[in-house]
Design a protein around this motif. Structure first.
Motif, mmCIF file in Angstrom:
data_model
loop_
_atom_site.group_PDB
_atom_site.id
_atom_site.type_symbol
_atom_site.label_atom_id
_atom_site.label_comp_id
_atom_site.label_asym_id
_atom_site.label_seq_id
_atom_site.Cartn_x
_atom_site.Cartn_y
_atom_site.Cartn_z
ATOM 1 N N GLN A 184 3.458 24.234 -12.519
ATOM 2 C CA GLN A 184 2.540 24.225 -13.645
ATOM 3 C C GLN A 184 1.353 23.304 -13.438
ATOM 4 O O GLN A 184 0.531 23.154 -14.328
ATOM 5 N N GLN A 185 1.259 22.689 -12.294
ATOM 6 C CA GLN A 185 0.138 21.810 -11.974
ATOM 7 C C GLN A 185 -0.022 20.717 -13.021
ATOM 8 O O GLN A 185 -1.100 20.204 -13.235
ATOM 9 N N ASN A 186 1.056 20.414 -13.703
ATOM 10 C CA ASN A 186 1.000 19.381 -14.730
ATOM 11 C C ASN A 186 1.448 18.057 -14.119
ATOM 12 O O ASN A 186 2.595 17.645 -14.244
ATOM 13 N N PHE A 187 0.500 17.427 -13.426
ATOM 14 C CA PHE A 187 0.831 16.203 -12.688
ATOM 15 C C PHE A 187 1.262 15.080 -13.629
ATOM 16 O O PHE A 187 2.118 14.287 -13.300
ATOM 17 N N TYR A 215 2.447 9.189 -4.051
ATOM 18 C CA TYR A 215 1.489 9.260 -2.937
ATOM 19 C C TYR A 215 0.342 10.201 -3.254
ATOM 20 O O TYR A 215 -0.793 9.958 -2.861
ATOM 21 N N ILE A 216 0.650 11.309 -3.939
ATOM 22 C CA ILE A 216 -0.443 12.227 -4.307
ATOM 23 C C ILE A 216 -1.462 11.461 -5.136
ATOM 24 O O ILE A 216 -2.660 11.496 -4.878
ATOM 25 N N PHE A 217 -0.956 10.762 -6.158
ATOM 26 C CA PHE A 217 -1.879 10.072 -7.055
ATOM 27 C C PHE A 217 -2.662 8.990 -6.320
ATOM 28 O O PHE A 217 -3.835 8.776 -6.577
ATOM 29 N N PHE A 218 -1.981 8.311 -5.429
ATOM 30 C CA PHE A 218 -2.619 7.159 -4.796
ATOM 31 C C PHE A 218 -3.539 7.573 -3.650
ATOM 32 O O PHE A 218 -4.693 7.171 -3.594
ATOM 33 N N PHE A 219 -3.022 8.397 -2.754
ATOM 34 C CA PHE A 219 -3.787 8.684 -1.541
ATOM 35 C C PHE A 219 -4.796 9.813 -1.724
ATOM 36 O O PHE A 219 -5.746 9.914 -0.984
ATOM 37 N N ASN A 220 -4.552 10.679 -2.712
ATOM 38 C CA ASN A 220 -5.488 11.786 -2.882
ATOM 39 C C ASN A 220 -6.623 11.398 -3.812
ATOM 40 O O ASN A 220 -7.170 12.212 -4.520
ATOM 41 N N SER A 223 0.549 4.771 -14.117
ATOM 42 C CA SER A 223 -0.629 4.893 -14.986
ATOM 43 C C SER A 223 -0.957 6.360 -15.227
ATOM 44 O O SER A 223 -1.441 6.722 -16.300
ATOM 45 N N LYS A 224 -0.654 7.204 -14.222
ATOM 46 C CA LYS A 224 -0.914 8.638 -14.417
ATOM 47 C C LYS A 224 -0.058 9.186 -15.551
ATOM 48 O O LYS A 224 -0.480 10.088 -16.279
ATOM 49 N N ALA A 244 0.824 -1.211 0.000
ATOM 50 C CA ALA A 244 0.000 0.000 0.000
ATOM 51 C C ALA A 244 0.856 1.258 0.000
ATOM 52 O O ALA A 244 0.466 2.292 -0.537
ATOM 53 N N ALA A 245 2.031 1.179 0.609
ATOM 54 C CA ALA A 245 2.843 2.377 0.736
ATOM 55 C C ALA A 245 3.876 2.490 -0.367
ATOM 56 O O ALA A 245 4.588 3.471 -0.452
ATOM 57 N N LEU A 246 3.975 1.474 -1.212
ATOM 58 C CA LEU A 246 5.051 1.503 -2.197
ATOM 59 C C LEU A 246 4.565 1.034 -3.564
ATOM 60 O O LEU A 246 4.571 1.801 -4.531
ATOM 61 N N ALA A 247 4.114 -0.220 -3.622
ATOM 62 C CA ALA A 247 3.801 -0.797 -4.927
ATOM 63 C C ALA A 247 2.596 -0.100 -5.572
ATOM 64 O O ALA A 247 2.674 0.339 -6.722
ATOM 65 N N LEU A 248 1.520 0.034 -4.828
ATOM 66 C CA LEU A 248 0.323 0.628 -5.415
ATOM 67 C C LEU A 248 0.520 2.096 -5.798
ATOM 68 O O LEU A 248 0.139 2.502 -6.888
ATOM 69 N N PRO A 249 1.136 2.909 -4.917
ATOM 70 C CA PRO A 249 1.365 4.300 -5.341
ATOM 71 C C PRO A 249 2.221 4.390 -6.604
ATOM 72 O O PRO A 249 1.930 5.203 -7.485
ATOM 73 N N LEU A 250 3.258 3.541 -6.683
ATOM 74 C CA LEU A 250 4.100 3.596 -7.877
ATOM 75 C C LEU A 250 3.292 3.214 -9.113
ATOM 76 O O LEU A 250 3.442 3.809 -10.187
ATOM 77 N N TYR A 251 2.408 2.232 -8.923
ATOM 78 C CA TYR A 251 1.565 1.838 -10.034
ATOM 79 C C TYR A 251 0.641 2.997 -10.433
ATOM 80 O O TYR A 251 0.476 3.293 -11.619
#
Lengths: 380, 669, 340
Positions: free
Chosen positions: B352-355, B514-519, B48-49, B37-44
């Motif tokens: 630039q808010q270009n995530f 983490y931004i992508f995953f947790f937010n 994808s982002k 949850a803290a590593l693999a999924l956020p990286l994924y």
């Protein structure tokens, strides 16, 4: 399977076995570490697993302990099938070569480790620890840390810790290997005494034949994952079932020849042997232990007496209690013969290097093994 | 040899799992789940982002145009058809960013905002966003507009997935040049750091110079401060108002020069530790052999010393390289306009808010970091076998000329390191550089500045303490499960892989992931976003590997037979764990916790995307104060971190000694 | 969890929340107002409305805007108080703002409100671009202060000008968009091409160029007037120069975040944010505020600021922001060789 091997296996105890191992196999990937091992151990017996490193003896022990489960086969302890039980649900105490004493706990805490949280009152535990310390002969070391003890003392503590819980089975994994020779000999005796006193069924793994011979009720000789022979120390020594056993326990002179009518030919000489049941003309290896080469006085005529060989002393090494003597004989061709002559015999017979003499190889001491016994042959 | 025979047919015996087995598996499962949850999924999520792109889908809009009377309407026509007829926008023109606009009148060549012609627009699907002026519309209803209003109609992009972001990245010379810059900076810094650290380590291990202890202490100081602090000191020393500006002969400190000097400063102790270890295991006997062969000192150096330390040197080089290329604070402070990958991520995300593009740069930054990581792991494996060889430690003999040379070298490095810290301290105390040189504590009045004020400092302390306690507990328990659990091989291998992975993940990449995953409101862990918890999770994860390795090393030194013995004594594993394993490993546990504490105090990259106003941190405050031009307060905050870490280190040393003497009495014979 | 515990917890939660409601409402307010002003703003507001507690979430304009956009589908803020209007326009195009006409709207300068009715945002004060010029360093180098934007391209200033990067700084963007409006697209880019030759560094933050000028790290920094006045008050040898062509500006503005659960309290805050009392509060740092005639001159501020403010087309700026930034970074971001 030769007849001799069958003879070695005769020593199965009469009473129902306490530990019964049947058809045990163990594979590590492609490597077969145990091959169809079956074994019965009676209650109260002291068994040694003996063999060179890599023979599977430790693997067998760990399978019995449930530390590395076998691949196939069953193990029953006290009538209970423990083949699939995890280690925690089996009933044994174990002592390792490294002692594995908890370094941060005092001696008494180490021994009490298995007694605590068994709802026993503290006083009872303390009494039991004192009793055990006395039993292993270290009554006044309770407050010390393991590092403050000698190796022999540490191993005794490890032993006390293992028997504290009154296990049905005591497993000793090369318990003496890390100790120096003197302590080892001393501790051998003590462990044996202790085992006798407690009557606990014990299995000890060792690669040291002396240790096995001096301690075991029965020895299980293993090689390449199979049991070569099971028997009492004298059986193993006197009647090795295979050339490997003969070679591994004690020393042998080995001579390749053919078998014919209860005898073998060595050059001109004929050696009568024990009854073997082998067919005439079978290729065999003859094995004779150096101490079974009996010296006769110099000038003693070999004549045509069976089992007598004329020899010349090539070289003598003084090894304290006996002389290790290298002999050459026309009958043996180029194969040297090693004999251990006692001090007394050498003095009495006036033996010295270069002397011609006769030696006798008594028929009942001439061991004959069929050739092509790959397991034995591998040791050559 | 035994005849080849396979196992007889049948089922392979498997032991039943006892309650201990279940508890251990559950423990490992929980910690593995944590790492997933803290590593693999956020990286994924980040990966994808990086494939999410924005573009205008002209087929989603329909227009109608009236005649001049504004009453007679032509046939509806899609924007796509208009564009095809007109050939106005090529497919690549229709790519966009999340903030893109496409002016609708551009599709009508004869459009005039003064004409009485009227226009109608509607979406043909549910998601067809467009703007009238600034009002967002998204409807399949026709909307009628006069020419002057239609002038203000802009189409908005919709999201699709594809490789477009990568194409754009690699075709943008500015972004692409960052790769070159990053590699250049990292290579130069690596060569210099390894060279300097080797000299220093050589002096400490192979000479009889005095003050070795003091030099060792000084060399470790950079670990106690954020990586951007040397940048601040360099501005005071070599900036346009710097008191040593003359030494640069007109070169500017802002740019590669500053980044390299600062990088050497902050990577020096890391390289030193590794090289020093490598040199300390060299075998005296080899030197005696060389001497007996009458080899010259120089020849011995090249044939014995260097080969003996080669794994250490390679390992140090890769560690340094990774540290520099993933560092973000230093180029931010002193990089001027010199773009590097880490800065690009920050610019894309914060500026630039270009995530999506931030994610692309992150993926690019992952590549050198992972390569360095793999090489380092290979080398480490070889080093281990070298270490296990029993050898006689080298005993240096006094040699006045050599020792004095070494002393001079160490003194130079010592002055450099201590000087940088001293300059920061000086900067923090000066009232108004360079116009008012009186001393004051004004710069410590953080509440007057951006960055979160004193609260940020207390937050950092809280984060460091939580990270030290929670992180150490998780890491040590996890390492125990990997090292001491029996069976369950695949599970352990996966766990081990997950535990090693964080070392290859730059902090900023982790933060962005983490931004992508947790937010994501759909994420059940969304609630930790913006709290102290996410900072703790991110910091623990970022620094997981070193702690894990420390714990493993300590656990490997423990007798492997403890577990079987405890089991045979019918004791649950946790009793052995609590009574024996933890007490015996206490020194290692303390080492892990101080490591976590110090790094939590200094890290910027792992938290810069994740802190919120209530959880502003001291290290980020240094960055933000510098960013806002408050350089002196930034230096003051940096010094606060230094005092704290130095104090923590001293307390750690005392505590270690105390605990050792009290609980580890058994170590003394 | 058993049913009874769930019930008990629910009751507890309800009790706690009603207590809080009765005592005070807490508003999560996102802002980019300077850190040192926040306490004063909240305290002045609480003089009139002690029952509403303001929980500030403060960061730079770029970061707060990014944060709001990131939270688009799950807004955490109740009110935005003190964020650049250009940012609020972007948020409006995402449909994130709740239109509301505060009491007292009529008194405001029409420039200081969203032209829709009801407006999605209302202005507070204006902040204007300016050049901070370090007189001491200028003298050392034998330079004369610039009087206009055009002067900044003079060859003798080469390497002595610092400006914010428009991609990350609100001030930087207002400079660029104002030049494009003042000089036309072509003229604007030509000007920036010339200016680029003199630029020592593009900073990430809008106030940093002025602070660098104040510290002597550069001679002149393109920044905003308020920052210059503060540095001057701190004793730095800086002059605030208002270029004669006119200056770009942006306003700080207030808006309600669509979907807030605390709409009533949010409206109270927005109402208050356009009262004369609030305007006087803004006037401490800003020379131009949303209600005409209230502002008093600010210390160290040039007096001619209001007449120099250009006629800023915010909608044009917001809708062309992406295109402008893309062009800008294509032209100037590659400045990899910094000048001394």
């Amino acid at each position: 399977m030769s007849e001799l091997q069958a003879e070695g296996a005769v020593a199965t105890p009469a009473e129902p076995s306490y530990l019964k191992i049947e058809g045990l196999w163990k594979a590590f990937g492609d490597f077969i570490a145990l091959r169809e091992v079956s074994l019965d151990i009676a209650r109260g017996e002291f068994i040694c697993f003996l063999g060179p490193s890599g023979c599977g003896k430790t693997t067998l022990l760990r399978a019995i302990a449930g530390l590395d489960p076998q691949s196939r086969g069953t193990i029953r302890q006290g009538g209970r099938d423990i083949s699939e039980l995890p280690a925690s649900q089996r009933d044994y105490g174990i002592v390792f070569q490294s002692y594995a004493l908890f370094p941060n706990l005092t001696v008494e805490r180490n021994i009490a480790f298995g007694l605590e949280n068994t709802k026993r009152p503290k006083a009872e535990i303390a009494a039991r620890v004192r009793e055990l310390l006395a039993l292993v002969g270290l009554p006044d070391q309770a407050k010390k840390y393991p590092a403050q003890l000698s190796g022999g003392q540490q191993q005794r503590i490890a032993l006390a810790r293992a028997i504290a819980i009154n296990p049905g089975l005591l497993l000793l994994d090369e318990p003496l290997s890390a100790l120096d020779a003197k302590v080892r000999v001393h501790l051998r005796h003590e462990i044996k005494e202790l085992q006798r006193k407690l009557g606990v069924t014990t299995i000890m793994v060792t690669h040291d034949q002396e240790e096995a011979l001096s301690m075991a009720d029965r020895i299980v000789v293993m090689n390449h994952g199979v049991i070569e022979q099971i028997g009492t120390p004298t059986e193993i020594y006197r009647h090795p079932a295979t050339l490997f056993v003969a070679d591994f326990i004690g020393e042998t002179n080995r001579i390749a020849t053919t078998y014919s009518g209860g005898a073998v030919k060595l050059g001109d000489a004929t050696l009568q042997t024990r009854e073997t049941g082998l067919a005439d003309g079978a290729a065999v290896t003859v094995a004779v232990r150096p101490e079974d080469v009996l010296p006769h006085a110099i000038g003693h005529e070999a004549g045509t007496k069976p089992n007598h060989l004329p020899v010349r002393i090539v070289d003598m090494e003084f090894l304290g209690s006996y002389w290790r003597t290298h002999l050459a004989s026309a009958a043996l061709g180029g194969t040297p013969l090693v004999a251990n002559f006692s001090m007394n015999a050498v003095r009495r017979l006036g033996l010295s290097a270069g002397a011609e003499m006769t030696v006798e190889l008594p028929a009942e001491r001439v061991l004959v093994f069929p050739q092509g016994d790959t397991r034995g042959g591998a040791h050559g | 040899m035994a005849e080849a025979a396979a196992l007889p047919a049948g089922r392979t015996t498997r032991l039943k799992i006892d309650s201990d087995g279940w508890i251990k598996r559950a423990f490992m499962g929980v910690i593995a789940l944590y790492l997933v949850a803290a590593l693999a999924l956020p990286l994924y999520a980040m990966l994808s982002k990086s494939f999410v792109t924005y573009g205008f889908d002209l087929s989603r809009y329909e227009f109608q145009v009236s005649d001049e009377s504004g009453t007679v309407w032509g046939d509806p026509v899609t924007a796509a058809a208009l564009n095809e007829a007109l050939g106005k926008f090529a497919p690549e023109d229709l790519r966009s960013s999340s903030d893109g606009r496409l002016s609708a009148p551009d599709l009508f060549p004869d459009f005039s905002f003064r004409s009485p012609v009227k226009y109608r627009i509607r979406g043909t699907s549910d998601n067809a966003p467009y703007l009238v002026g600034l009002d967002l519309q998204n409807s399949t209803e026709w909307r009628e507009l006069d020419s002057n209003t239609f002038r203000r109609v802009n189409l908005r992009p919709v999201t699709t997935t594809g490789l477009q972001n990568y194409q754009e990245y690699f075709s943008n010379p500015v972004l692409f040049s960052s790769i070159e810059n990053s590699l250049f900076i990292a290579s130069v810094s690596t060569v210099l750091t390894v060279l300097f650290a080797f000299g220093f380590a050589y002096a400490i291990n192979r000479s009889c110079m005095p003050f070795k202890g003091a030099f060792r202490l000084i060399a470790m100081m950079p670990i106690l401060v954020p990586s951007l602090l040397p940048g601040i000191a360099l501005i005071y020393m070599f900036g346009n108002q710097g008191f040593l500006k003359g030494l640069l002969f007109g070169q500017t400190i802002y740019g590669p020069l500053g980044i390299v000097i600062g990088s050497v400063f902050f990577t020096f102790p890391h390289a030193l530790i590794i090289i020093s270890t490598a040199l300390s295991i060299s075998d005296q006997r080899q030197y005696e052999a060389a001497e007996s062969l009458r080899a010259s000192k120089w020849r011995t150096f090249w044939t014995v010393t260097i080969p003996g330390a080669r794994y250490g040197l390679i390992s140090a080089a890769f560690v340094t390289f990774t540290l520099v290329i993933t560092d973000f604070g230093l180029p931010k402070v002193i990089g001027g306009q010199y773009n590097v990958l880490a800065i690009d991520i920050y610019k894309q995300v914060i500026g630039q808010q270009n995530f999506e593009m931030g994610a692309v740069v992150s993926v690019v930054l992952l590549i050198p970091a992972i390569v360095a990581f793999i090489v380092d792991r290979q080398v480490q494996k070889k080093q281990v076998s070298l270490l296990s060889a029993r050898s006689v430690p080298y005993q240096p003999k006094p040699n006045r000329r050599f020792d004095m040379t070494m002393l001079a070298w160490c003194a130079t490095m010592g002055v450099f390191i201590a000087g940088i810290i001293a300059v920061c301290q000086f900067a923090a105390l000066i009232n108004y550089w360079p116009y008012d040189l009186s001393f004051s504590l004004r710069n410590y009045d953080f509440n007057r500045m951006d960055g979160g004020g004193w609260a940020a400092y207390w937050n950092s302390l809280e984060l460091a303490a939580l990270t030290a306690v929670i992180g150490t507990a998780i890491i040590f328990t996890g390492a125990y499960m990997v090292e001491k659990i029996d069976g369950f091989k695949t599970g352990r291998a996966v766990f081990q892989f997950l535990a090693m992975l964080p070392m290859a993940i730059p902090g900023m990449v982790l933060g962005l992931a983490y931004i992508f995953f947790f937010n994501n409101p759909a994420n059940p862990f969304h609630f930790i976003y913006g709290t102290m918890a996410i900072l703790v999770v991110s910091t623990v994860t970022h620094f997981y590997t070193v702690g894990h390795l420390t714990a493993l090393t300590a656990l490997k030194q423990i007798d492997a037979e403890f577990e079987p013995v405890a089991t045979s004594l019918r004791q649950p594993f946790w009793r052995l764990f609590a009574r024996v394993t933890v007490p015996v490993c206490l020194p290692a546990i303390l080492d892990i916790s101080i490591y976590m504490f110090v790094n939590a105090m200094t890290t910027v990259s792992a938290v810069v995307f994740l802190y919120s106003t209530h959880t502003a941190l001291a290290s980020v405050a240094v960055l933000n104060m510098d960013d806002a031009g408050d350089i002196a307060p930034a230096a003051a905050m940096g010094m606060m971190i230094f005092y704290t870490n130095a104090t923590a280190r001293i307390l750690h040393a005392f505590a270690s000694r105390r605990i050792l003497s009290r609980t580890q009495a058994w170590r003394v014979r | 969890m058993t049913k009874s515990t769930t019930l008990a917890l629910g009751a507890l939660a309800l009790a706690l929340s009603t207590t809080a409601l009765w005592a005070e409402t807490e508003l999560t307010v996102y802002t980019a107002v300077e850190a040192e002003d926040l306490e004063r703003y909240a305290a002045t507001f609480n003089e009139d409305h002690p029952d509403i507690k303001v929980n500030w979430v403060r960061d730079s304009t770029g970061v707060i805007t990014a944060k709001l956009l990131a939270e688009k589908n799950n807004p955490q803020a109740d009110v935005i108080w003190g964020l650049a209007a250009t940012s609020l326009l972007v948020l409006k195009t995402e449909g994130m703002l709740e239109p509301y006409a505060p009491a007292g709207l009529d008194a405001m300068d029409p420039k200081f409100r969203d032209s829709d009715n009801p407006p999605s945002w209302v202005g507070m004060d204006a902040w204007v671009a300016a050049i901070c010029y370090n007189t001491v360093e200028g003298e050392k180098l034998g330079l004369t202060p610039p009087a206009s934007w055009a002067d900044l391209t003079k060859p003798e200033y080469a390497g002595h000008v610092v400006m914010p990067n428009p991609a990350s700084s609100g001030t930087g963007f207002l400079d660029v968009s104002s030049w494009l409006q003042l000089m036309g697209e072509e003229g604007g880019w030509a000007y920036m091409d010339a200016l680029h030759n003199n630029i020592a560094a593009y900073t990430h933050s809008g106030s940093k160029p002025c602070k660098m000028a104040a510290a002597g790290e550069t001679v002149m920094g393109v920044s905003f007037a308020f920052r210059g006045a503060k540095e001057k008050a701190n004793g730095a040898p800086v002059e605030i120069i208002i270029p004669e062509e006119g200056i770009g500006w942006d306003m700080e503005a207030t808006a309600i975040v669509a979907g807030t659960a605390k709409e009533d309290a949010a409206k109270v805050l927005v109402d208050w944010s356009v009262t004369p009392k609030a305007m006087e509060m803004y006037n401490v740092g800003y020379a131009v505020v949303g209600i005409p005639g209230i502002a008093k001159p600010v210390e160290h501020f040039p007096a001619n600021i209001p007449e120099k403010m250009i006629d800023n087309d915010f909608e044009w700026a917001a809708n062309n922001r992406a295109a402008i930034l893309e062009e800008w970074s294509k032209r100037y971001d590659a400045k990899s060789e910094p000048k001394g």
